[in-house]
Design an enzyme around this catalytic site. Structure first.
Site, PDB file in Angstrom:
ATOM      1  N   ALA A 512       0.848  -1.199   0.000  1.00 59.83           N
ATOM      2  CA  ALA A 512       0.000   0.000   0.000  1.00 59.83           C
ATOM      3  C   ALA A 512       0.882   1.246   0.000  1.00 59.83           C
ATOM      4  CB  ALA A 512      -0.920  -0.005   1.214  1.00 59.83           C
ATOM      5  N   ARG A 630      -3.149   5.997   8.021  1.00 57.46           N
ATOM      6  CA  ARG A 630      -4.411   6.275   7.351  1.00 57.46           C
ATOM      7  C   ARG A 630      -4.969   4.978   6.759  1.00 57.46           C
ATOM      8  NH1 ARG A 630      -4.381  10.287   2.297  1.00 57.46           N
ATOM      9  NH2 ARG A 630      -6.453  11.207   2.487  1.00 57.46           N
ATOM     10  N   PRO A 634     -11.589   0.994   4.648  1.00 58.95           N
ATOM     11  CA  PRO A 634     -11.920   0.293   5.898  1.00 58.95           C
ATOM     12  C   PRO A 634     -12.414  -1.134   5.665  1.00 58.95           C
ATOM     13  CG  PRO A 634     -13.116   2.388   5.734  1.00 58.95           C
ATOM     14  CD  PRO A 634     -12.348   2.240   4.464  1.00 58.95           C
ATOM     15  N   GLN A 640      -8.243  -7.685   6.146  1.00 58.14           N
ATOM     16  CA  GLN A 640      -6.849  -8.058   6.410  1.00 58.14           C
ATOM     17  C   GLN A 640      -6.657  -8.384   7.883  1.00 58.14           C
ATOM     18  OE1 GLN A 640      -3.966  -8.407   4.260  1.00 58.14           O
ATOM     19  NE2 GLN A 640      -5.882  -8.821   3.231  1.00 58.14           N
ATOM     20  N   GLY A 704       0.150   0.059   6.092  1.00 56.75           N
ATOM     21  CA  GLY A 704       0.123  -1.350   5.660  1.00 56.75           C
ATOM     22  C   GLY A 704      -0.436  -2.248   6.739  1.00 56.75           C
ATOM     23  N   GLU A 707       0.163  -7.783   7.615  1.00 59.75           N
ATOM     24  CA  GLU A 707       0.739  -8.605   8.664  1.00 59.75           C
ATOM     25  C   GLU A 707       0.323  -8.236  10.087  1.00 59.75           C
ATOM     26  OE1 GLU A 707       4.126  -8.024   6.354  1.00 59.75           O
ATOM     27  OE2 GLU A 707       4.827 -10.085   6.520  1.00 59.75           O
TER      28      GLU A 707
HETATM   29 MO1  MOS Z   1       4.810 -11.589   3.601  1.00 60.17          MO
HETATM   30  S1  MOS Z   1       5.542 -13.109   4.769  1.00 60.17           S
HETATM   31  O1  MOS Z   1       6.189 -10.597   3.360  1.00 60.17           O
HETATM   32  O2  MOS Z   1       4.129 -12.253   2.230  1.00 60.17           O
END
Ligand code: MOS
Length: 740
Positions: A512, A630, A634, A640, A704, A707
């Site tokens: 992103a 930001r 949403p 995610q 981002g 993760e």
């Molecule tokens: Mo992620 S483990 O950088 O796809």
């Protein structure tokens, strides 16, 4: 700031294509005369192939070839050219290169036939003779040989010690010291790895591959096979999940291209679910955390050591211990990370590599400290809140973790928690409430994008990035539409083609920020060109305006002080007698970023119900409050984080790739025995996005979210299990046998 598209819960622009099946995945490209390759996998973990007898397979009508190390073309080998952009230091594995077996289920042959069924049957007839060598697949053995790995690109080195941690720990009034052993996990995306290589009459190859980085795969293939970028293009518009397993080129793409080149035909190679367990994994990791504190809970020492497995041919490492000197203020910190070589394939980045394991240990240890000191776990974290990054001695570009703790706790009802373990119950069910924090890098990698605006007012923006289910198509469309003031329907974003402008692999939660910044920059260039043209048209209402005086909105360029003075974009192109306006540009981290540290943060609160007789655990409630800068969308952002939380539940309670050390292989290599959460395991989940403004991190202010959602969840569940039962299980997954 008011926006037309950014920050709006826009539906996935690729949603319809996905649910109708119009979205094609790597194994779904059909061409006439396609042939099929099936991989034969090694039955031993270490040793040599002494003999491969493919006569029975080759005798079948329709079997074209059985490729093995004996007949595969000799390609020049160099560790440098074999290393893809994500490869850790070492000597990458190359399939069918020699007789050596380095890990169980290593590919030893590729059977190619006119149908998939025939290839699969023929593969079962290939007999492989082995000379076994003694293997080691148990971390307990491997750690005797543990060493400091060579540093990996893109991953910061283990931070240097500060202060005197051992001494401070020894002198501390309160001490917590614990060890954690975490298992191997596999990515298990829904879509198996597959490649379809389409060969045209001139011998040029279009490689439809499942990957998170089309250019990484292209460069790897060009290097290994010695071909040029004109001869080979890698395409991957849709990916059915990858979670890191698609960051590096996997062996099926090498085998498919090898077969296509040798047979001069189009070839498809698809892996089985069992073979998906041979591609790399989250490494089994041992950790020790020692925390020393004053009687009031103020941290005086943090010691965090990790030993994780790697293969014998590459130094795979990940940032496991880094977070322990970052998340809390402490002047005495010692961190150490070593790797232990085993006879397994090289581990592979898996969603939040390093932080998933490291933050588990740290946040469980913090919970133990809170219990020992006798203060609330949130209180303990606030008491030790880091206002500055002590690793790099820099301020944070933004850090709304305090608000995460506060808003998460409030929504969860944390104030009603009785701190005493086993104090809350509902019939036979023990209730536990636990929490943990999360932190992850907000990075930006240089990326490029191209924009083409056509005379009919339609905009196409492109970049060689990927959408692995994260919503890349959608957020890039929103950013482009926002910048040029167009409706979403007039914007198309294309990705997943190695011939598009350069982009890094989609990973590290940096897409992103990285690709998004390039998309914004290239659209601003188009705006600049349009504006110059608009000023020059006959009787232009903008003739005396500056770029800063206008807004691109509703398909028009409008004067801010008098919105009736406007020119439509299509009018600008028409008057300029232009068919298109084009721009291509790249974006990278700003110099200003250098002066700051940038991370996303989260606070996770969980409720578990543990059956006191049976030991079964249900995660009945999760509230995760995330500060990720930001929020561009949403809806996709929430998805995610939801996905990450479900992973965290799996990590806490279910996921484990079990190795039978006698044979050195994964024995639960299927989705029946490798447990992931199903609907029955997933109850109430609430995601809160905490408002966070960041002018420094990148032009979008977005950090981002791919993760961060998973980080801290398993610790919050483990801490809730302790609160429910009074039993501290440190080794994951927490299964009922460990509780009873
Ligand atoms: Mo992620 S483990 O950088 O796809």
């Amino acid at each position: 700031m008011t926006t037309a598209h950014i920050g709006k819960p826009t539906n996935r622009v690729d949603g319809r294509a996905k649910v109708t099946g119009a979205a094609k995945y790597a194994a779904e490209y059909h061409v006439p005369d396609l042939v099929y390759g099936v991989v034969v996998s090694s039955a031993i973990a270490k040793g040599k192939i002494t003999r491969i007898d493919a006569a029975d397979a080759l005798a079948l009508d329709g079997v074209l070839q059985v490729f093995t190390h004996e007949n595969a073309p000799r390609l020049p080998r160099s560790d440098r050219s074999d290393r893809d952009e994500i490869a850790p230091p070492g000597s990458p594995f190359r399939p069918l290169d020699d007789a050596e077996i380095k890990y169980s289920a290593q590919p030893v042959a590729l059977v190619v036939a006119t149908t998939f069924e025939l290839a699969r049957y023929a593969a079962s007839l290939v007999r492989v003779g082995y000379e076994r060598a003694v293997h080691a697949t148990d971390l307990k053995e491997g750690r005797k040989e543990a060493y400091q790995p060579q540093p990996r690109e893109l991953i910061p080195p283990v931070p240097k010690p500060r202060g005197q941690a051992e001494q401070a720990f020894a002198n501390a009034a309160v001490q917590v010291e614990a060890e954690y052993l975490l298992p191997v996990e596999h990515h298990n995306p829904m879509e198996p790895f597959a490649t379809t290589v389409v060969r045209d009459e001139d011998g040029k190859l279009t490689v439809y591959d499942k990957t998170q980085g089309v250019q990484n795969v292209r460069d790897y293939l060009c290097n290994v096979f010695g071909c040029s970028r004109d001869d080979l293009r890698v395409v991957s518009p849709f990916v059915g999940g990858a979670f890191g397993s698609g960051l590096r080129p996997q062996y099926q793409v090498f085998l498919a291209v090898l077969a296509a080149r040798e047979l001069k035909r189009s070839v498809r190679v698809t892996l089985t679910r069992q073979q998906m367990f041979s591609l790399g994994h989250r490494p089994t990791t041992w950790q020790r955390v020692a925390l020393g504190a004053a009687p009031d809970g103020t941290l005086e020492a943090v010691i965090h050591e990790a030993i994780a497995e790697t293969s014998r041919f590459e130094d795979y490492s990940e940032p496991v211990v880094h977070w322990s000197g970052l998340l809390y203020r402490c002047d005495n910190v010692t961190l150490d990370h070593q790797v232990a070589p085993l006879d397994l394939n090289t581990p592979c980045d898996m969603r939040a590599p390093g932080a998933a394991w490291g933050m588990y240990a740290l946040e469980c240890a913090m919970d133990e400290l809170a219990a020992k000191v006798g203060i609330d776990p949130v209180e303990l974290r606030l008491k030790n809140y880091a206002e500055r990054d002590q690793h790099d001695d820099k301020p944070f570009s933004s850090k709304e973790l305090r608000a995460c703790y506060r808003q998460g706790a409030e929504r969860f009802g944390w104030a009603r928690r009785n701190p005493e373990p086993r104090s809350m119950r509902e019939g036979d069910m023990l209730i536990g409430w636990g929490m943990a924090g999360g932190v992850w890098d907000a990075s930006q990698i240089p990326a490029a994008a191209k924009a083409v605006l056509t005379a009919n007012g339609k905009l196409t923006v492109s970049s060689a990035t990927a959408d692995i289910g994260t919503g890349t198509y959608t957020i890039m469309t929103q950013i482009a539409a926002e910048t040029l003031g167009l409706p979403i329907e007039d914007v198309t974003f294309t990705l997943g083609d190695s011939s598009l402008p350069n982009a890094p692999v989609e990973g590290g939660s940096f897409t992103a920020a990285s690709v998004g910044s390039a998309v914004k920059a290239v659209c601003q260039e188009v705006c600049g060109q349009l504006f110059q043209l608009a000023r020059q048209i006959d009787d232009s209402p903008l003739a005396d305006a500056e770029l800063a005086d206008v807004t691109f909105t509703g398909g028009h360029i409008r004067l801010n002080r008098d919105s009736s003075r406007a020119v439509s974009l299509t009018e600008v192109l028409r008057q300029g007698t232009l068919d298109t306006i084009e721009a291509e540009t790249s974006a990278g981290p700003s110099p200003e970023r250098e002066h700051y540290s940038s991370y996303s943060h989260s606070a996770v609160f969980t409720e578990v119900k543990v059956d006191q007789d049976l030991g079964t655990i249900h995660v009945t409630r999760v509230v995760s409050a995330v500060a990720g800068g930001r929020i561009l969308n949403p809806k996709t952002a929430r998805s995610q984080v939801l996905g990450g939380i479900v992973w965290g539940i799996g990590m806490a309670l279910e996921e484990e790739s079990v190795i039978d050390h006698t044979f050195g292989r994964f024995v639960n290599h299927n989705l029946a025995e490798y447990h992931v959460p199903v609907n029955a395991d997933v109850h109430d989940i609430e995601v809160i996005f905490v408002e966070e403004h960041d002018e420094v991190v990148n032009p979008l202010g977005a950090k981002g979210l791919g993760e961060p959602g998973v980080i801290g969840v398993a610790a919050a569940v483990a801490n809730a299990v302790f609160h429910a039962t009074g039993t501290r299980v440190r080794d994951l997954p927490i299964t009922l046998d460990k509780l009873l």
